[in-house]
Motif scaffolding. Structure first.
Motif, PDB file in Angstrom:
ATOM      1  N   GLU A 102      -4.006 -13.624  -7.701  1.00  0.00           N
ATOM      2  CA  GLU A 102      -2.912 -13.151  -6.864  1.00  0.00           C
ATOM      3  C   GLU A 102      -1.868 -12.504  -7.768  1.00  0.00           C
ATOM      4  O   GLU A 102      -1.470 -13.069  -8.771  1.00  0.00           O
ATOM      5  CB  GLU A 102      -2.286 -14.308  -6.075  1.00  0.00           C
ATOM      6  N   ARG A 103      -1.448 -11.318  -7.415  1.00  0.00           N
ATOM      7  CA  ARG A 103      -0.494 -10.581  -8.228  1.00  0.00           C
ATOM      8  C   ARG A 103       0.751 -10.273  -7.414  1.00  0.00           C
ATOM      9  O   ARG A 103       1.374  -9.253  -7.587  1.00  0.00           O
ATOM     10  CB  ARG A 103      -1.123  -9.295  -8.725  1.00  0.00           C
ATOM     11  N   SER A 104       1.066 -11.134  -6.484  1.00  0.00           N
ATOM     12  CA  SER A 104       2.188 -10.821  -5.612  1.00  0.00           C
ATOM     13  C   SER A 104       3.507 -11.046  -6.347  1.00  0.00           C
ATOM     14  O   SER A 104       3.722 -12.072  -6.959  1.00  0.00           O
ATOM     15  CB  SER A 104       2.134 -11.676  -4.349  1.00  0.00           C
ATOM     16  N   THR A 110       1.775  -4.111  -2.346  1.00  0.00           N
ATOM     17  CA  THR A 110       0.418  -4.006  -2.870  1.00  0.00           C
ATOM     18  C   THR A 110      -0.356  -3.039  -1.996  1.00  0.00           C
ATOM     19  O   THR A 110      -0.286  -3.114  -0.774  1.00  0.00           O
ATOM     20  CB  THR A 110      -0.268  -5.393  -2.850  1.00  0.00           C
ATOM     21  N   ILE A 111      -1.097  -2.141  -2.619  1.00  0.00           N
ATOM     22  CA  ILE A 111      -1.923  -1.179  -1.887  1.00  0.00           C
ATOM     23  C   ILE A 111      -3.083  -1.938  -1.251  1.00  0.00           C
ATOM     24  O   ILE A 111      -3.753  -2.721  -1.922  1.00  0.00           O
ATOM     25  CB  ILE A 111      -2.462  -0.078  -2.835  1.00  0.00           C
ATOM     26  N   ALA A 117      -7.057  -0.447  -4.029  1.00  0.00           N
ATOM     27  CA  ALA A 117      -6.800  -1.623  -3.185  1.00  0.00           C
ATOM     28  C   ALA A 117      -6.589  -2.830  -4.093  1.00  0.00           C
ATOM     29  O   ALA A 117      -7.367  -3.091  -5.004  1.00  0.00           O
ATOM     30  CB  ALA A 117      -7.965  -1.858  -2.240  1.00  0.00           C
ATOM     31  N   GLY A 118      -5.498  -3.558  -3.847  1.00  0.00           N
ATOM     32  CA  GLY A 118      -5.191  -4.737  -4.642  1.00  0.00           C
ATOM     33  C   GLY A 118      -4.185  -4.478  -5.752  1.00  0.00           C
ATOM     34  O   GLY A 118      -3.667  -5.410  -6.347  1.00  0.00           O
ATOM     35  N   TRP A 119      -3.893  -3.231  -6.047  1.00  0.00           N
ATOM     36  CA  TRP A 119      -2.937  -2.895  -7.089  1.00  0.00           C
ATOM     37  C   TRP A 119      -1.522  -2.959  -6.523  1.00  0.00           C
ATOM     38  O   TRP A 119      -1.272  -2.555  -5.388  1.00  0.00           O
ATOM     39  CB  TRP A 119      -3.169  -1.483  -7.603  1.00  0.00           C
ATOM     40  N   LEU A 132       0.642   7.949  -7.280  1.00  0.00           N
ATOM     41  CA  LEU A 132       1.773   7.446  -6.494  1.00  0.00           C
ATOM     42  C   LEU A 132       2.609   8.592  -5.930  1.00  0.00           C
ATOM     43  O   LEU A 132       3.067   8.528  -4.790  1.00  0.00           O
ATOM     44  CB  LEU A 132       2.654   6.530  -7.338  1.00  0.00           C
ATOM     45  N   ARG A 133       2.807   9.635  -6.725  1.00  0.00           N
ATOM     46  CA  ARG A 133       3.548  10.800  -6.204  1.00  0.00           C
ATOM     47  C   ARG A 133       2.815  11.409  -5.007  1.00  0.00           C
ATOM     48  O   ARG A 133       3.417  11.754  -4.002  1.00  0.00           O
ATOM     49  CB  ARG A 133       3.723  11.854  -7.301  1.00  0.00           C
TER      50      ARG A 133
END
Length: 161
Positions: A102-104, A110-111, A117-119, A132-133
């Motif tokens: 978990e990287r919350s 989070t994407i 997905a997951g980043w 991101l731009r």
């Protein structure tokens, strides 16, 4: 090259999702070009084109080829991105949800779609700021626009003449 190694869509230079008439048109155009009586004769290339077209020339053969070779996506950016942990995301995402790290972080989105997905947006800002731009201008990223703008430096304004 054996028929098992042959990627017919690459040989015929078409997208795997192309309509049947596009497939036939591509074959005919390449044949006109590489045929021994064509613009740039190349018997080896023509034989490869003929072998490729033979595998997908009817709807039935094309379905069989696609089923056996599992269509792979084409285009840029197809490698699996490496997570900030150094582990490929595909490996992380295939693990059961209880095993995924978990990287919350509070306040950092989070994407939840696509190749990232997951980043978190924060990780993406370091890894792929151009994505991101793009995401901030795309309809699927509207909900992240304010956070993205806070994470990225402003884009330089092009000099006007």
């Amino acid at each position: 090259m054996t028929d098992d190694e042959l990627d017919v869509y690459r040989v015929l230079r078409i997208d795997p999702q192309a309509e049947d008439f596009v497939l036939e048109a591509a074959y005919r155009a390449l044949a006109r070009h590489f045929h021994p009586d064509g613009v740039t004769p190349d018997a080896t290339r023509m034989a490869e084109i003929n072998r490729a077209y033979d595998q997908v020339r009817t709807a039935e053969r094309r379905k069989r080829y696609d089923r056996l070779h599992r269509i792979r996506p084409m285009g840029p950016g197809l490698e699996a991105p490496i997570a900030p942990t150094g582990e490929p995301w595909a490996a992380r995402m295939s693990a059961p949800a209880t095993q995924r790290p978990e990287r919350s972080e509070p306040g950092v989105a989070t994407i939840d779609f696509g190749r990232y997905a997951g980043w978190t947006l924060k990780d993406l800002a370091r890894h792929d700021p151009d994505y991101l731009r793009w995401l901030s201008r795309h309809s699927s990223g509207v909900r992240f626009r304010n956070q993205i703008m806070a994470l990225l430096p402003p884009e330089p304004v092009a000099a006007r003449r």
